[in-house]
Scaffold this active site. Sequence first.
Site, PDB file in Angstrom:
ATOM      1  N   GLU A  41       0.844  -1.197   0.000  1.00 57.43           N
ATOM      2  CA  GLU A  41       0.000   0.000   0.000  1.00 57.43           C
ATOM      3  C   GLU A  41       0.875   1.241   0.000  1.00 57.43           C
ATOM      4  OE1 GLU A  41      -2.873   0.294   3.232  1.00 57.43           O
ATOM      5  OE2 GLU A  41      -2.925   2.465   2.992  1.00 57.43           O
ATOM      6  N   ARG A  45       0.730  10.311   0.134  1.00 55.60           N
ATOM      7  CA  ARG A  45       1.063  11.388   1.082  1.00 55.60           C
ATOM      8  C   ARG A  45       2.353  12.073   0.722  1.00 55.60           C
ATOM      9  NH1 ARG A  45       0.352   8.115   6.698  1.00 55.60           N
ATOM     10  NH2 ARG A  45      -1.405   6.889   5.926  1.00 55.60           N
ATOM     11  N   THR A  68      -4.500   6.110   1.425  1.00 57.11           N
ATOM     12  CA  THR A  68      -4.821   7.512   1.709  1.00 57.11           C
ATOM     13  C   THR A  68      -5.524   8.172   0.524  1.00 57.11           C
ATOM     14  OG1 THR A  68      -2.638   7.484   2.813  1.00 57.11           O
ATOM     15  CG2 THR A  68      -3.935   9.468   3.054  1.00 57.11           C
ATOM     16  N   LYS A 128     -11.159  -1.541   6.117  1.00 57.83           N
ATOM     17  CA  LYS A 128     -10.024  -1.237   6.981  1.00 57.83           C
ATOM     18  C   LYS A 128     -10.630  -0.732   8.293  1.00 57.83           C
ATOM     19  CE  LYS A 128      -6.596   2.521   7.026  1.00 57.83           C
ATOM     20  NZ  LYS A 128      -5.408   3.025   6.306  1.00 57.83           N
TER      21      LYS A 128
END
Length: 205
Positions: A41, A45, A68, A128
């Site tokens: 993953e 960011r 994200t 998640k």
Amino acid sequence: MMTVDEVMELAPVIPVLVVDRVEDALPIARALVAGGLRALEVTLRTPAALDVMREMAQVEGAVVGAGTVVNLRQLDAALEAGARFIVSPGLTSGLGKDVIASGVPYLPGVATAGDIMRGMDLGLSRFKFFPAATSGGLPALKALAAPFFEARFCPTGGIGAANAAEWLAQPFVKCVGGSWVVPAGPVDQAKIEAAARAACALRPA
Ligand code: 3PG
């Protein structure tokens, strides 16, 4: 295209990666895959994230996704960069519908019964659990998993080598996520591979 279950079953741990330098992408991905962690993953960011994903996708055995992801613009950019799964810290019906329409496996973040119900309304049952430790930890997820008995989770946030096994021992936990496998700083491939190997060994037989 894989199913979300197939992504969650690649390994007990999905490493959450915050990579600043494109040149670190290949060494990190190679070390993780060598250690047995295949679902990677890459969080959106850092300015390098999309290029990092493209690099990592070249590593045989790696299944590279984007984390994200919080809006449609990022979803489009991630898919364009070849993301094979999408992870979000939370769940909105707008983004949820867009990801589902794209057909890519999706793990949106949930922390409450209402979040899970919103996901179920969209047809989702894999989530998640985020932020896992501060949203009540394992007792909270146990309490949520009882009524939502068909849901399966990837707890993330505050999970590390010391406590991952107790989460993974739960039948409703298919995998966990975390940044501990690849610490910030200069890339140490041997260390990352060793941490990945240890993460793989966490799943109870
Ligand atoms: C995430 O984005 O899922 C979290 O930042 C990962 O949490 P951790 O750093 O506590 O593992």
